[in-house]
Design an enzyme around this catalytic site. Structure first.
Site, short mmCIF file in Angstrom:
data_model
loop_
_atom_site.label_atom_id
_atom_site.label_comp_id
_atom_site.label_asym_id
_atom_site.label_seq_id
_atom_site.Cartn_x
_atom_site.Cartn_y
_atom_site.Cartn_z
N ASP A 152 -8.73 -7.32 16.65
CA ASP A 152 -8.23 -8.59 17.18
C ASP A 152 -7.47 -8.36 18.50
OD1 ASP A 152 -7.87 -11.35 17.03
OD2 ASP A 152 -7.35 -11.28 14.90
N ASP A 210 -10.80 -19.65 16.44
CA ASP A 210 -11.06 -19.65 15.00
C ASP A 210 -11.71 -20.94 14.50
OD1 ASP A 210 -9.66 -17.33 15.31
OD2 ASP A 210 -8.12 -17.78 13.81
C1 GLA Z 1 -7.00 -14.27 14.48
C2 GLA Z 1 -8.50 -14.11 14.24
C3 GLA Z 1 -8.84 -14.59 12.84
C4 GLA Z 1 -8.04 -13.79 11.81
C5 GLA Z 1 -6.54 -13.89 12.13
C6 GLA Z 1 -5.73 -12.92 11.28
O1 GLA Z 1 -6.64 -15.61 14.50
O2 GLA Z 1 -9.24 -14.82 15.20
O3 GLA Z 1 -10.22 -14.46 12.59
O4 GLA Z 1 -8.46 -12.46 11.84
O5 GLA Z 1 -6.26 -13.57 13.49
O6 GLA Z 1 -4.37 -12.96 11.58
#
Ligand code: GLA
Length: 403
Positions: A152, A210
């Site tokens: 990430d 997301d």
């Molecule tokens: C980000 C990512 C998500 C998830 C969260 C975890 O938002 O885009 O897919 O992995 O972090 O904290």
């Protein structure tokens, strides 16, 4: 002099064999989009080894593994800081047996194990991340038997160059770890990773923010992507996908039905079955990695029907590895066509509107095709077009079989 040139030749050969071994290793990674189940939307950071073991059991008993979903992917929240040698460790309360034991368990079921970290000091949910510890963490992951890393980008600088180099640093560390580990880049699309992620060592890269458990954003101000928003954002990216390098449209929300948690905020109140079926249809057409996130220990027949349709999954896993191309896009219709390895095509017709609509769609292909409806499981007829009705937000999905 002869000695020096002999040394140089040996060094050269060693270097060459190392780089070609590396590229062989990499060129055989993720030749079709990775498929699995990811912890995030169901558990958020409240994950435990017990829950993950139960999910691994359910992957087998529900038929998910048999259908191709072979990764169990641990997302954020597993970390418990670093030990006195700076080795990253799992939270001992959540994972009392440790990740190595979990990996052994998962491998024993014929599944693979994925884990999660971040290219800064802390992850998105505030846990220990891998910046400055890339080599050490990659070796730790390899020693546990990890097969996949989602990496990430929370807390990292915005510019493209830093992203390229931080991802490459971790990709190189994974390569040097002694284990083959798929590398998933997750910087949410802002720096156009499709232009540089393969060079930075990624086999897949998230293309958007997301996903939420909703059909689409209700207003420009509402954050979080819906299924339709992500389809629209990925449609222009077809040329960047192929074996070993995929546009990742984020997790499947099929079967979450508005569950509270990460997918449930920002308007994520759940979708209709037609909408979930559209997500599965189009994630397969657009050759996205498939990470289910529902509770697979308790799946309704309807959710199984959507997630486990073998002919639909086959489109996703087609060895030609082409992302479908958008052929028509207006207020009512979005149509995608995907060439397949054996000369057939897959066709998806999505009704974007709020009413049932009729369409006659000419395939625009030379010759006649046998038309098989992949959700109704039947051959309709042979022809050069399809005429029929599509419900609101439904996707009709066909395999056009060359005659
Ligand atoms: C980000 C990512 C998500 C998830 C969260 C975890 O938002 O885009 O897919 O992995 O972090 O904290």
């Amino acid at each position: 002099m002869r000695k020096i040139s002999l040394y140089l030749t040996i060094i050269c050969c060693l270097f060459h064999s190392k780089t070609s071994a590396q590229s062989n290793q990499e060129s055989s990674l993720a030749l079709t989009p990775p498929m699995g189940w990811m912890t995030w939307n169901y558990f958020a950071d409240q994950i435990t080894e017990k829950d993950i073991m139960e999910m691994a059991d359910a992957m087998v008993s529900s038929g998910m593994l048999k259908a191709g979903y072979n990764y169990v992917l641990i997302d954020d929240g597993w970390q418990g800081g670093r030990d006195h040698k700076n080795n990253i460790i799992a939270d001992p309360k959540k994972f009392p047996s440790g990740i190595k034991a979990l990996a052994d368990y998962v491998h024993g079921k014929g599944l693979k194990l994925g884990i999660y970290s971040d290219a800064s000091l802390l992850t998105c949910a505030g846990y220990t991340a891998s910046l400055h510890f890339e080599e050490q963490d990659a070796k730790t992951f390899a020693s546990w038997g990890i097969d996949y890393l989602k990496y990430d980008y929370c807390g990292a600088p915005e510019d493209v160059e830093t992203a390229k180099s931080r991802y490459k640093t971790m990709a190189d560390a994974l390569r040097n770890s002694g284990r083959t580990i798929v590398f998933g880049i997750c910087e949410w699309g802002g720096r156009k990773p499709w232009l540089w992620a393969p060079e930075s060592g990624g086999q897949l890269w998230r293309t958007t923010n997301d996903i939420r458990d909703k059909w689409k954003r209700r207003s420009a101000k509402e954050g979080g992507e819906g299924i339709l928003d992500i389809i629209d954002l990925n449609a222009p990216l077809a040329e960047f996908a192929g074996p070993g390098h995929w546009n990742d449209m984020d997790m499947l929300v099929v079967g979450l039905n508005g569950k509270k948690g990460p997918s449930g905020d920002l308007g994520g109140t759940g979708c209709t079955q037609a909408e979930y079926q559209s997500q599965m249809s189009l994630w397969c057409m657009l050759a996205s990695p498939l990470a289910a996130t529902n509770d697979i220990r308790n799946m309704s027949e309807e959710v199984k029907r959507i997630l486990l349709n073998p002919e639909v999954i086959l489109l996703n896993q087609d060895t030609l590895g082409k992302q479908a191309v958008r052929k028509l896009n207006n207020e009512t219709w979005t149509v995608f066509l995907k060439p397949l390895a054996n000369g057939d095509y897959a066709l998806a017709i999505l009704n974007r509107s709020n009413q049932t609509q009729q369409i006659t769609y000419d395939f625009g292909l030379t010759g006649s095709y046998q038309i098989k409806d992949l959700w109704q499981h039947k051959v309709i007829r042979t022809g050069k077009n399809w005429k029929g009705s599509v419900n609101s937000h439904e996707t009709r999905l066909f395999r056009l079989i060359k005659k």
